[in-house]
Design an enzyme around this catalytic site. Structure first.
Site, mmCIF file in Angstrom:
data_model
loop_
_atom_site.group_PDB
_atom_site.id
_atom_site.type_symbol
_atom_site.label_atom_id
_atom_site.label_comp_id
_atom_site.label_asym_id
_atom_site.label_seq_id
_atom_site.Cartn_x
_atom_site.Cartn_y
_atom_site.Cartn_z
ATOM 1 N N TYR A 53 0.850 -1.190 0.000
ATOM 2 C CA TYR A 53 0.000 0.000 0.000
ATOM 3 C C TYR A 53 0.885 1.240 0.000
ATOM 4 C CZ TYR A 53 -3.865 3.129 0.800
ATOM 5 O OH TYR A 53 -4.810 4.117 0.626
ATOM 6 N N GLN A 87 -10.768 -0.082 1.126
ATOM 7 C CA GLN A 87 -11.237 -0.942 0.042
ATOM 8 C C GLN A 87 -10.071 -1.620 -0.683
ATOM 9 O OE1 GLN A 87 -11.801 2.281 0.409
ATOM 10 N NE2 GLN A 87 -11.422 3.461 -1.463
ATOM 11 N N ASN A 145 -3.383 6.007 6.035
ATOM 12 C CA ASN A 145 -4.080 6.798 7.053
ATOM 13 C C ASN A 145 -4.789 5.888 8.055
ATOM 14 O OD1 ASN A 145 -6.416 5.878 5.794
ATOM 15 N ND2 ASN A 145 -6.776 7.780 4.677
ATOM 16 N N SER A 205 5.669 8.873 14.123
ATOM 17 C CA SER A 205 7.116 8.791 13.964
ATOM 18 C C SER A 205 7.822 9.344 15.197
ATOM 19 C CB SER A 205 7.544 9.564 12.719
ATOM 20 O OG SER A 205 8.899 9.341 12.443
ATOM 21 N N GLN A 245 11.528 14.781 12.360
ATOM 22 C CA GLN A 245 10.420 13.897 12.744
ATOM 23 C C GLN A 245 9.184 14.697 13.094
ATOM 24 O OE1 GLN A 245 10.856 10.489 12.268
ATOM 25 N NE2 GLN A 245 12.591 11.541 11.345
ATOM 26 N N GLU A 291 11.860 4.623 17.811
ATOM 27 C CA GLU A 291 11.905 4.193 16.418
ATOM 28 C C GLU A 291 13.272 4.537 15.822
ATOM 29 O OE1 GLU A 291 9.448 5.093 12.252
ATOM 30 O OE2 GLU A 291 9.299 6.468 13.951
ATOM 31 N N GLU A 317 0.578 -37.304 29.099
ATOM 32 C CA GLU A 317 -0.444 -36.306 28.779
ATOM 33 C C GLU A 317 -1.814 -36.931 28.542
ATOM 34 O OE1 GLU A 317 0.941 -33.980 25.493
ATOM 35 O OE2 GLU A 317 2.423 -32.902 26.709
#
Length: 435
Positions: A135, A196, A219, A242, A264, A332, A420
């Site tokens: 993406y 979608q 997003n 970030s 950042q 990060e 067991e």
């Protein structure tokens, strides 16, 4: 321009741990309405496929198409974009791609096996995923570096097909993003986006094949959709805002450090920029640089809000104390802006990426250093790692017992299985035991 008010903390203060916890607090819960909307979209894509995808593309991106095939970008179009962009951009893109590929080729894991004395063979078969989905945000936002960092490790791993989705609001196609797809070896590109597009990659439609893993930023709707489809497919991570933490000994040009913090903070208001230093006078100098440099920044409002809401200048006792604070944050991005970063490195336990020395700006890692810029955020560097070739490989255990080995280990399995209460397990092993 908004005034900036960056908080000060001192590791010696009695309530420091609580103050640091408050600074790091970030709510990653999904708004109920967003979650409901995303689940509705995903269900619709799963049930109606291409038809639903076309409807949402028209609704959210203002792009009409008679079929999803019309929304696919050809390899010829990608190569044309590569040829069309300015030569300077093309050279920079190719240079960055070469460095990213060279670094990630060193990560590739190979299958292995060994043999016991009795002839039993054990090992691991390492294979690439069949298909990965990438993406990429679209429209005016151009993130060619994201294409490089996500697609190249997949291709180095040997993924047969990388499918990229990128929205094109009002039909706006970004040539730099398409050029990045061309140099990264992306196989197919579809101009669809949002939840979608995530649904199409996860479930497949008549036109877009289902993938095994979805990577790449987006997003809140995209991030929520990735969270929802996890389990049906793999995902890279759910990324938070970030972050950068700079440990400085007080000797780096304060303008450099201020700009590193800005790098950042300009992402968004939730981004976090922290400076840790044992020299209080130096913290004053960096704060002065922040105030002087901020008015000239294009995204000054965002930077000011980010630094005011989530930034901090932290005074510590010494560099060892600085490392302790850094490990608590598990940032990060971590810059070791000190005279001897190698000496400090053994004290660092948690960080997504570590930038060694005064000349190593975090921004270089975002674009062209070579290591991946997809990194764990929000303290998850305590248990997770940067995106890499290993994220696009899967491992199968290899177990091959000889007759002698089956006899020897069958006796062990029998005892444990009966302990067991799993009789069929025991008898299955016992059938291979010699009388």
């Amino acid at each position: 321009m908004s005034a900036v008010s960056i908080r000060r903390l001192n590791s010696r203060q009695a309530d420091f741990d609580n103050a640091l916890a408050q600074l790091l607090a970030w709510d990653d819960s999904v708004d109920a309405s967003v979650g409901e909307t995303v689940r509705h979209i995903l269900r619709d894509i799963r049930e109606r496929g291409d038809e639903a995808l076309l409807a949402y593309t028209e609704r959210f991106d203002g792009v009409q198409a008679g079929s999803v095939e019309e929304l696919e970008i050809s390899q010829e179009r990608m190569q044309a974009a590569l040829a069309k962009i300015p030569a300077e951009q093309r050279t920079a893109l190719q240079t960055a791609a070469d460095r990213v590929r060279d670094y990630h080729e060193r990560q590739a894991q190979a299958s292995w096996r060994y043999e016991d004395d009795d002839g039993t063979v054990l090992g691991q078969q390492v294979l690439p995923l069949d298909r990965a989905g990438l993406y990429v945000p679209g429209g005016k936002a151009a993130y060619p570096s994201s294409v490089l960092m996500n697609a190249i490790p997949a291709k180095v791993a040997g993924v047969a097909e990388v499918i990229m989705v990128v929205p094109t609001p009002k039909g706006e196609v970004n040539d730099l993003v398409l050029a990045a797809a061309a140099v990264s070896g992306v196989d197919r590109v579809f101009t669809v986006g949002g939840a979608q597009a995530v649904g199409a990659l996860a479930y497949g439609t008549a036109t877009i094949p289902a993938v095994d893993k979805i990577v790449g930023p987006g997003n809140i709707f995209v991030a929520t959709a990735k969270r929802e489809v996890f389990g049906t497919v793999g995902i890279d991570m759910i990324a938070g805002p970030s972050e950068i933490l700079v440990i400085c000994d007080g000797q780096t040009d304060p303008d450099w450090v201020a700009m590193d913090l800005f790098s950042q903070a300009e992402h968004d208001e939730q981004a976090q920029s922290i400076l840790v230093c044992p020299d209080e006078t130096y913290l004053d100098r960096v704060e002065a640089s922040i105030r002087r440099l901020l008015p000239d920044m294009e995204r000054s409002e965002i930077i000011a809000r980010s630094l005011s809401d989530r930034g901090a200048l932290i005074l510590v006792e010494d560099l060892e104390d600085a490392a302790r604070v850094s490990n608590r944050v598990a940032p990060e991005h971590l810059e070791l802006s000190v005279a001897d970063p190698e000496a400090l490195l053994p004290l660092i336990r948690h960080a997504g990426a570590i930038f060694m020395g005064r000349y190593t700006a975090e921004a270089l890692g975002d674009y062209c250093a070579g290591p991946n810029h997809v990194l764990p955020t929000s303290g998850t560097a305590r248990f997770s790692s940067p995106l890499g070739v290993y994220d696009f490989q899967k491992r199968s255990s290899l177990i091959g017992f000889s007759a002698k080995g089956a006899d020897r280990m069958g006796r062990v399995a029998s005892v444990l299985a009966r302990g067991e209460g799993l009789t069929a397990h025991a008898r299955s092993a016992e059938y291979r035991i010699k009388e």
